[in-house]
Design a protein around this motif. Structure first.
Motif, PDB file in Angstrom:
ATOM      1  N   VAL A 124       0.973  -1.298  -0.085  1.00 38.97           N
ATOM      2  CA  VAL A 124       0.088   0.217  -0.045  1.00 38.97           C
ATOM      3  C   VAL A 124       0.885   1.217  -0.165  1.00 38.97           C
ATOM      4  O   VAL A 124       0.714   2.311  -0.637  1.00 38.97           O
ATOM      5  CB  VAL A 124      -1.025  -0.098   1.219  1.00 38.97           C
ATOM      6  CG1 VAL A 124      -1.788   1.256   1.326  1.00 38.97           C
ATOM      7  CG2 VAL A 124      -2.107  -1.190   1.107  1.00 38.97           C
ATOM      8  N   GLN A 125       2.108   1.184   0.614  1.00 31.13           N
ATOM      9  CA  GLN A 125       2.850   2.351   0.695  1.00 31.13           C
ATOM     10  C   GLN A 125       3.557   2.563  -0.681  1.00 31.13           C
ATOM     11  O   GLN A 125       3.617   3.732  -0.951  1.00 31.13           O
ATOM     12  CB  GLN A 125       4.039   2.205   1.771  1.00 31.13           C
ATOM     13  CG  GLN A 125       4.784   3.492   2.051  1.00 31.13           C
ATOM     14  CD  GLN A 125       5.900   3.397   3.034  1.00 31.13           C
ATOM     15  OE1 GLN A 125       5.692   2.418   4.030  1.00 31.13           O
ATOM     16  NE2 GLN A 125       6.828   4.044   3.229  1.00 31.13           N
ATOM     17  N   THR A 126       3.942   1.621  -1.252  1.00 32.91           N
ATOM     18  CA  THR A 126       4.503   1.741  -2.809  1.00 32.91           C
ATOM     19  C   THR A 126       3.426   2.237  -3.517  1.00 32.91           C
ATOM     20  O   THR A 126       3.760   3.266  -4.331  1.00 32.91           O
ATOM     21  CB  THR A 126       4.659   0.077  -3.127  1.00 32.91           C
ATOM     22  OG1 THR A 126       5.823  -0.329  -2.372  1.00 32.91           O
ATOM     23  CG2 THR A 126       5.343   0.390  -4.485  1.00 32.91           C
ATOM     24  N   ALA A 127       2.259   1.801  -3.303  1.00 30.75           N
ATOM     25  CA  ALA A 127       0.997   2.614  -4.246  1.00 30.75           C
ATOM     26  C   ALA A 127       0.855   4.117  -4.126  1.00 30.75           C
ATOM     27  O   ALA A 127       0.777   4.818  -4.892  1.00 30.75           O
ATOM     28  CB  ALA A 127      -0.430   1.576  -3.826  1.00 30.75           C
TER      29      ALA A 127
ATOM     30  N   ARG B  70      -6.682   6.271  -7.047  1.00 28.33           N
ATOM     31  CA  ARG B  70      -6.816   7.331  -6.477  1.00 28.33           C
ATOM     32  C   ARG B  70      -8.221   7.724  -5.600  1.00 28.33           C
ATOM     33  O   ARG B  70      -8.234   8.461  -4.921  1.00 28.33           O
ATOM     34  CB  ARG B  70      -6.728   8.688  -7.392  1.00 28.33           C
ATOM     35  CG  ARG B  70      -5.105   8.747  -7.603  1.00 28.33           C
ATOM     36  CD  ARG B  70      -5.032  10.068  -8.644  1.00 28.33           C
ATOM     37  NE  ARG B  70      -3.932   9.874  -9.650  1.00 28.33           N
ATOM     38  CZ  ARG B  70      -2.556  10.114  -9.104  1.00 28.33           C
ATOM     39  NH1 ARG B  70      -2.130  10.225  -8.036  1.00 28.33           N
ATOM     40  NH2 ARG B  70      -1.741   9.946 -10.161  1.00 28.33           N
ATOM     41  N   ASP B  71      -9.169   6.934  -6.288  1.00 22.68           N
ATOM     42  CA  ASP B  71     -10.473   7.212  -5.824  1.00 22.68           C
ATOM     43  C   ASP B  71     -10.939   6.261  -4.916  1.00 22.68           C
ATOM     44  O   ASP B  71     -12.120   6.032  -4.487  1.00 22.68           O
ATOM     45  CB  ASP B  71     -11.460   6.876  -6.831  1.00 22.68           C
ATOM     46  CG  ASP B  71     -11.357   7.855  -8.076  1.00 22.68           C
ATOM     47  OD1 ASP B  71     -10.928   8.787  -8.183  1.00 22.68           O
ATOM     48  OD2 ASP B  71     -11.482   7.289  -9.109  1.00 22.68           O
ATOM     49  N   ILE B  72      -9.925   5.418  -4.082  1.00 17.60           N
ATOM     50  CA  ILE B  72     -10.320   4.361  -3.060  1.00 17.60           C
ATOM     51  C   ILE B  72      -9.700   5.053  -1.858  1.00 17.60           C
ATOM     52  O   ILE B  72      -8.555   5.212  -1.711  1.00 17.60           O
ATOM     53  CB  ILE B  72      -9.692   2.933  -3.657  1.00 17.60           C
ATOM     54  CG1 ILE B  72     -10.601   2.678  -4.737  1.00 17.60           C
ATOM     55  CG2 ILE B  72      -9.963   2.022  -2.231  1.00 17.60           C
ATOM     56  CD1 ILE B  72      -9.571   1.584  -5.543  1.00 17.60           C
ATOM     57  N   GLU B  73     -10.489   4.931  -0.708  1.00 15.84           N
ATOM     58  CA  GLU B  73     -10.236   5.807   0.561  1.00 15.84           C
ATOM     59  C   GLU B  73      -9.352   4.604   1.256  1.00 15.84           C
ATOM     60  O   GLU B  73      -8.230   5.294   1.831  1.00 15.84           O
ATOM     61  CB  GLU B  73     -11.595   5.492   1.443  1.00 15.84           C
ATOM     62  CG  GLU B  73     -11.659   6.876   2.431  1.00 15.84           C
ATOM     63  CD  GLU B  73     -12.950   7.035   3.084  1.00 15.84           C
ATOM     64  OE1 GLU B  73     -12.656   6.876   4.321  1.00 15.84           O
ATOM     65  OE2 GLU B  73     -13.983   7.165   2.460  1.00 15.84           O
ATOM     66  N   LYS B  74      -9.412   3.387   1.215  1.00 19.76           N
ATOM     67  CA  LYS B  74      -8.707   2.415   2.131  1.00 19.76           C
ATOM     68  C   LYS B  74      -8.184   1.534   0.938  1.00 19.76           C
ATOM     69  O   LYS B  74      -8.934   0.524   0.681  1.00 19.76           O
ATOM     70  CB  LYS B  74      -9.603   1.913   2.990  1.00 19.76           C
ATOM     71  CG  LYS B  74      -8.462   1.321   4.300  1.00 19.76           C
ATOM     72  CD  LYS B  74      -9.304   0.694   5.654  1.00 19.76           C
ATOM     73  CE  LYS B  74      -8.265   0.305   6.494  1.00 19.76           C
ATOM     74  NZ  LYS B  74      -7.351  -0.556   6.247  1.00 19.76           N
ATOM     75  N   LEU B  75      -6.895   1.529   0.461  1.00 25.15           N
ATOM     76  CA  LEU B  75      -6.368   0.717  -0.195  1.00 25.15           C
ATOM     77  C   LEU B  75      -5.952  -0.632   0.395  1.00 25.15           C
ATOM     78  O   LEU B  75      -5.509  -0.576   1.463  1.00 25.15           O
ATOM     79  CB  LEU B  75      -5.407   1.357  -1.115  1.00 25.15           C
ATOM     80  CG  LEU B  75      -5.340   2.065  -2.279  1.00 25.15           C
ATOM     81  CD1 LEU B  75      -3.939   2.635  -2.724  1.00 25.15           C
ATOM     82  CD2 LEU B  75      -6.062   1.294  -3.377  1.00 25.15           C
ATOM     83  N   THR B  76      -5.910  -1.810  -0.231  1.00 24.95           N
ATOM     84  CA  THR B  76      -5.430  -2.872   0.291  1.00 24.95           C
ATOM     85  C   THR B  76      -4.774  -3.566  -1.005  1.00 24.95           C
ATOM     86  O   THR B  76      -4.997  -3.194  -2.041  1.00 24.95           O
ATOM     87  CB  THR B  76      -6.510  -3.961   0.907  1.00 24.95           C
ATOM     88  OG1 THR B  76      -7.330  -4.398  -0.411  1.00 24.95           O
ATOM     89  CG2 THR B  76      -7.257  -3.271   1.887  1.00 24.95           C
TER      90      THR B  76
END
Ligand SMILES: [Zn+2]
Length: 326
Positions: free
Chosen positions: A197-200, A214-220
């Motif tokens: 997630v940090q890399t993203a 970019r539109d996603i609040e909580k990436l996994t």
């Protein structure tokens, strides 16, 4: 039951930061009964062990009775099979040193074996999965943490203190990202769930490219791999960078162990080709030349939870049976 009843069942327990699963398993590896609860509901370890013990006893009494159970095998993060302790688990609610095997044994009155989750995963893969029939192999678990276990000539290598295989805490970058273990630059900070997630996030800052992320609040990691499935180029780049680093780590590992195969397990391995393809590419680029093209890198074909409960049952069979007279 008469006094000569053969104990043909064991209990397998898998403890992770999210959930605890326990099951009765017969000698052929059939799961006869299984239940799960949230680990995080019990921030106090004494309370957790009491509840787990009561639940196991209730399940056993409803499924053939106490006399049919030989022993218990438990999988937990940061556990040492030589001491029976969980030690400073970064990803569990309980801190410090926890003598989990003794705590369970005292409450249930059966022999208890404890091993770290990566070791149990490898036992499961050896008995029931991709490593069946192999003598030299590495199993890597990719999830919140990154663990591993390797088998040499058919036997697991656990190390002097039982901590062998801490692949996630091998340093891949001097003064790199801060790790939960207190050090910097550990592999886990790049290829574990938080690291991906940090890399993203870093990639989105570096680039103006449009991306669904970019539109996603909580990436996994799972959401990022779903973006890859939709052709999102930046999401594909996240896994390309992740696979590149993982490939270097695996190449170093393989160059020491010389395995027949490396089996990738855990939630992040479900990203499939988005992770596996760049991992293999980087692995082949970095591994010792004589091994290039000869080590199989495979994604586990087993259900993670089922495999880990079965792996814990394999451990249970290996612990000496409990007796008041020994
Ligand atoms: Zn670390």
């Amino acid at each position: 039951m008469d006094e000569y009843t053969i104990k043909s069942r064991v209990v397998g327990v898998e403890i992770s930061n999210a959930r605890t699963t326990y099951a009765i398993v017969d000698i052929r590896g059939n799961i006869l009964a299984e239940e799960t609860f949230d680990t995080s509901e019990y921030p106090n370890v004494d309370q957790f062990v009491s509840v787990l013990s009561e639940k196991i006893i209730t399940l056993v009494e409803a499924n053939g009775g106490y006399e049919s159970i030989r022993s218990i095998g438990v999988s937990a993060p940061s556990a040492s099979s030589s001491s029976g302790y969980i030690v400073n688990a970064a990803n569990l609610p309980w801190k410090g040193v926890i003598p989990l095997a003794v705590m369970l044994q005292e409450r249930i009155g059966l022999a208890v074996g404890l091993a770290n989750d990566a070791h149990i995963t490898a036992l499961g893969e050896q008995a029931f999965g991709s490593a069946h029939g192999m003598r030299n192999f590495i199993v890597v678990s990719l999830g919140v943490g990154v663990g591993s276990c390797f088998f040499s000539e058919g036997r697991e290598h656990l190390g002097n203190m039982g901590y062998g295989g801490e692949f996630g805490h091998t340093c891949v970058k001097d003064f790199g990202r801060q790790c939960g273990c207190g050090r910097q630059g550990c592999l886990e900070t790049y290829v574990g769930a938080k690291g991906i997630v940090q890399t993203a996030c870093e990639l989105m800052e570096e680039s103006d490219k449009p991306t669904l992320m970019r539109d996603i609040e909580k990436l996994t990691p799972r959401i990022i791999s779903e973006c890859c499935d939709k052709g999102d180029e930046l999401a594909i780049e996240v896994y390309r960078r992740t696979g590149y680093r993982l490939g270097i780590g695996l190449a170093n590992y393989a160059s020491i162990v010389d395995p027949e195969a490396i089996i990738l397990t855990g939630g992040i391995s479900h990203a499939g080709k988005w992770l596996i393809d760049p991992t293999i590419e980087s692995f082949e680029m970095h591994v010792f030349g004589n091994m290039a093209g000869k080590v199989k890198i495979l994604a586990s074909e087993l259900d993670d939870r089922e495999r880990d409960v079965l792996g814990a049952s394999v451990l249970a069979w290996s612990v000496p049976e409990y007796s008041l007279f020994k």
